[in-house]
Design an enzyme around this catalytic site. Structure first.
Site, PDB file in Angstrom:
ATOM      1  N   HIS A 129       1.107  -1.194   0.136  1.00  0.00           N
ATOM      2  CA  HIS A 129      -0.008  -0.034   0.412  1.00  0.00           C
ATOM      3  C   HIS A 129       1.015   1.242   0.500  1.00  0.00           C
ATOM      4  O   HIS A 129       1.038   2.347   0.771  1.00  0.00           O
ATOM      5  CB  HIS A 129      -1.129   0.120   1.299  1.00  0.00           C
ATOM      6  CG  HIS A 129      -1.947   0.633   0.855  1.00  0.00           C
ATOM      7  ND1 HIS A 129      -2.876   1.797  -0.294  1.00  0.00           N
ATOM      8  CD2 HIS A 129      -3.452   1.495   1.907  1.00  0.00           C
ATOM      9  CE1 HIS A 129      -3.768   2.237   0.295  1.00  0.00           C
ATOM     10  NE2 HIS A 129      -4.025   1.736   0.996  1.00  0.00           N
ATOM     11  N   GLN A 132      -0.497   4.728   1.290  1.00  0.00           N
ATOM     12  CA  GLN A 132      -0.500   4.648   2.000  1.00  0.00           C
ATOM     13  C   GLN A 132       0.776   5.297   3.237  1.00  0.00           C
ATOM     14  O   GLN A 132       0.359   6.401   4.423  1.00  0.00           O
ATOM     15  CB  GLN A 132      -1.487   3.821   2.316  1.00  0.00           C
ATOM     16  CG  GLN A 132      -1.507   4.123   4.373  1.00  0.00           C
ATOM     17  CD  GLN A 132      -2.592   4.584   4.654  1.00  0.00           C
ATOM     18  OE1 GLN A 132      -4.021   4.635   4.128  1.00  0.00           O
ATOM     19  NE2 GLN A 132      -2.076   6.428   5.699  1.00  0.00           N
ATOM     20  N   ASP A 219      -3.266  -1.648  11.986  1.00  0.00           N
ATOM     21  CA  ASP A 219      -4.014  -2.114  11.434  1.00  0.00           C
ATOM     22  C   ASP A 219      -5.426  -3.245  11.432  1.00  0.00           C
ATOM     23  O   ASP A 219      -4.974  -3.460  12.311  1.00  0.00           O
ATOM     24  CB  ASP A 219      -3.332  -2.046   9.543  1.00  0.00           C
ATOM     25  CG  ASP A 219      -4.219  -2.547   8.625  1.00  0.00           C
ATOM     26  OD1 ASP A 219      -5.446  -1.253   8.603  1.00  0.00           O
ATOM     27  OD2 ASP A 219      -4.190  -3.000   7.266  1.00  0.00           O
ATOM     28  N   CYS A 259      -4.268   3.084   9.247  1.00  0.00           N
ATOM     29  CA  CYS A 259      -4.412   4.493   7.732  1.00  0.00           C
ATOM     30  C   CYS A 259      -6.147   3.906   7.839  1.00  0.00           C
ATOM     31  O   CYS A 259      -6.253   5.075   6.406  1.00  0.00           O
ATOM     32  CB  CYS A 259      -4.636   2.636   6.965  1.00  0.00           C
ATOM     33  SG  CYS A 259      -4.323   1.158   6.972  1.00  0.00           S
ATOM     34  N   ARG A 287      -3.055  12.040   2.712  1.00  0.00           N
ATOM     35  CA  ARG A 287      -3.425  11.397   1.636  1.00  0.00           C
ATOM     36  C   ARG A 287      -3.200  11.704  -0.178  1.00  0.00           C
ATOM     37  O   ARG A 287      -2.780  11.338  -0.956  1.00  0.00           O
ATOM     38  CB  ARG A 287      -4.301  10.079   1.981  1.00  0.00           C
ATOM     39  CG  ARG A 287      -4.483   9.138   2.907  1.00  0.00           C
ATOM     40  CD  ARG A 287      -3.116   7.928   1.916  1.00  0.00           C
ATOM     41  NE  ARG A 287      -3.686   7.033   0.615  1.00  0.00           N
ATOM     42  CZ  ARG A 287      -4.355   6.187   0.384  1.00  0.00           C
ATOM     43  NH1 ARG A 287      -5.261   4.971   1.817  1.00  0.00           N
ATOM     44  NH2 ARG A 287      -4.448   5.642  -0.511  1.00  0.00           N
TER      45      ARG A 287
HETATM   46  N1  NVA Z   1      -4.980  -4.456   6.038  1.00  0.00           N
HETATM   47  C1  NVA Z   1      -6.246  -3.243   5.230  1.00  0.00           C
HETATM   48  C2  NVA Z   1      -5.678  -2.033   4.658  1.00  0.00           C
HETATM   49  C3  NVA Z   1      -7.202  -1.087   3.732  1.00  0.00           C
HETATM   50  C4  NVA Z   1      -6.455  -0.010   3.390  1.00  0.00           C
HETATM   51  C5  NVA Z   1      -7.166  -3.924   3.510  1.00  0.00           C
HETATM   52  O1  NVA Z   1      -6.264  -4.406   3.071  1.00  0.00           O
HETATM   53  O2  NVA Z   1      -7.575  -4.407   3.722  1.00  0.00           O
HETATM   54  N1   CP Z   2      -7.149   3.500   3.509  1.00  0.00           N
HETATM   55  C1   CP Z   2      -7.096   3.417   2.692  1.00  0.00           C
HETATM   56  O1   CP Z   2      -6.731   2.943   2.027  1.00  0.00           O
HETATM   57  O2   CP Z   2      -8.550   3.749   2.393  1.00  0.00           O
HETATM   58  P1   CP Z   2      -9.756   3.300   2.083  1.00  0.00           P
HETATM   59  O3   CP Z   2      -9.768   1.986   1.676  1.00  0.00           O
HETATM   60  O4   CP Z   2     -10.529   3.608   2.602  1.00  0.00           O
HETATM   61  O5   CP Z   2      -9.012   3.108   0.472  1.00  0.00           O
END
Ligand code: NVA
Ligand code: CP
Length: 300
Positions: A129, A132, A219, A259, A287
């Site tokens: 990610h 982020q 997270d 996040c 972001r």
């Molecule tokens: N680890 C989480 C982050 C969401 C922004 C996911 O992948 O769902």
């Molecule tokens: N943190 C983040 O990526 O949030 P969303 O899943 O809402 O885009």
């Protein structure tokens, strides 16, 4: 820099350049200074998973830069009916100036980039990610002034967030402490990256990991795609939570990042979440600024 696929691909100087550009764009936006660097340009945004922040910040960011964002849900695209990624890459390259994609496999993003004539940005995969993490680093620098001598502690799953944060933090010379259950080991690529780095440690002892930390971050226990394991994960991650006891062993001026979306009383207590809400929502705002820097860097 041709694409943004994962933080592993970036040099320290490239990360710092993006953060500096983000600072400048944030200043311009806050002071009403127009910055139409991407006038006339279009960003295709492919979403194969849900999103609030990523979608809105990319869409608003493109608008503020004078360009046009195109929201493409995989439910509507032919990709959802099996059209190969390679053909989608070639078609979008004929119409657009950049592609942002949120999907499952990192391989899909890497393949898209391989066949695309235009820049590709990873808006989250199971592995990474990067957008982020740029926002997180921007927030850390805003609150702490610099990265020097800081200790970052991540409590929870060895997921996309942990992967990217470990790499970003170590590249910038910060100490990194990961608290995760023994059952959840690092992805082999990340394990290879941290091997022999004295700044990195992994433990299942949450308080030891958080001890004297400057930044404490977590997270969700079950990421998008892990829904089938949610109940098992609740058991596995019980105790891998940011709560007051954890913050009591961190530095007195430590900040908490998340996040989002957050699952209160799972990976973070409501009490701690609300106490650090200002920084967590600054992080969410960042972001926008960090991604505008990525868009300008790649598409201008
Ligand atoms: N680890 C989480 C982050 C969401 C922004 C996911 O992948 O769902
Ligand atoms: N943190 C983040 O990526 O949030 P969303 O899943 O809402 O885009």
């Amino acid at each position: 820099m041709k694409h943004l696929l994962k933080i592993l691909d970036l040099e320290k100087e490239e990360i710092l350049d993006l953060l500096n550009l983000a600072d400048q764009l944030k200043y311009e936006q806050k002071n009403g200074i127009a910055h139409p660097h991407l006038a006339g340009k279009t960003l295709a945004m492919i979403f194969e998973k849900s999103s609030t922040r990523t979608r809105v910040s990319f869409e608003v960011g493109m608008f503020q830069l004078g360009g046009h964002p195109l929201f493409l849900s995989s439910n509507d695209l032919q990709i959802g009916r099996g059209e190969p990624t390679i053909d989608t890459a070639r078609v979008l390259s004929r119409y657009c100036d950049g592609i942002m994609i949120r999907t499952f496999g990192q391989e899909e993003v890497e393949e898209l980039a391989k066949y695309s004539q235009i820049p590709v940005i990873n808006g989250l995969t199971d592995f990474a990610h990067p957008c982020q993490i740029l926002a997180d680093l921007l927030t850390i620098r805003e609150y702490k002034g610099s990265f020097e001598g800081l200790k970052v502690c991540f409590i929870g799953d060895t997921n996309n967030m942990a992967n990217s944060l470990i790499v970003g933090s170590l590249k910038l010379g910060m100490q990194f402490s990961l608290a995760t259950p023994d059952k959840y080991q690092l992805h082999p690529e990340i394990a290879a990256f941290v091997a022999d780095n004295p700044l990195f440690e992994q433990t299942s002892d949450v308080l030891a990991a958080a001890s004297q930390a400057d930044v404490v971050i977590t997270d969700v226990w079950a990421s998008m795609g892990d829904e089938g394991e949610a109940e098992q994960r609740k058991q596995d991650f019980a105790g891998f939570q940011i709560n007051q006891a954890v913050m009591d062993v961190a530095k007195e001026d430590a900040i908490v990042l998340h996040c989002l979306p957050a699952h209160r009383e799972e990976e973070i207590t409501t009490e701690v979440f609300e106490k650090y809400a200002d920084v967590i929502f600054d992080e969410a705002e960042n972001r926008l600024h960090a991604q505008k820097a990525v868009l300008v860097k790649l598409m201008k």
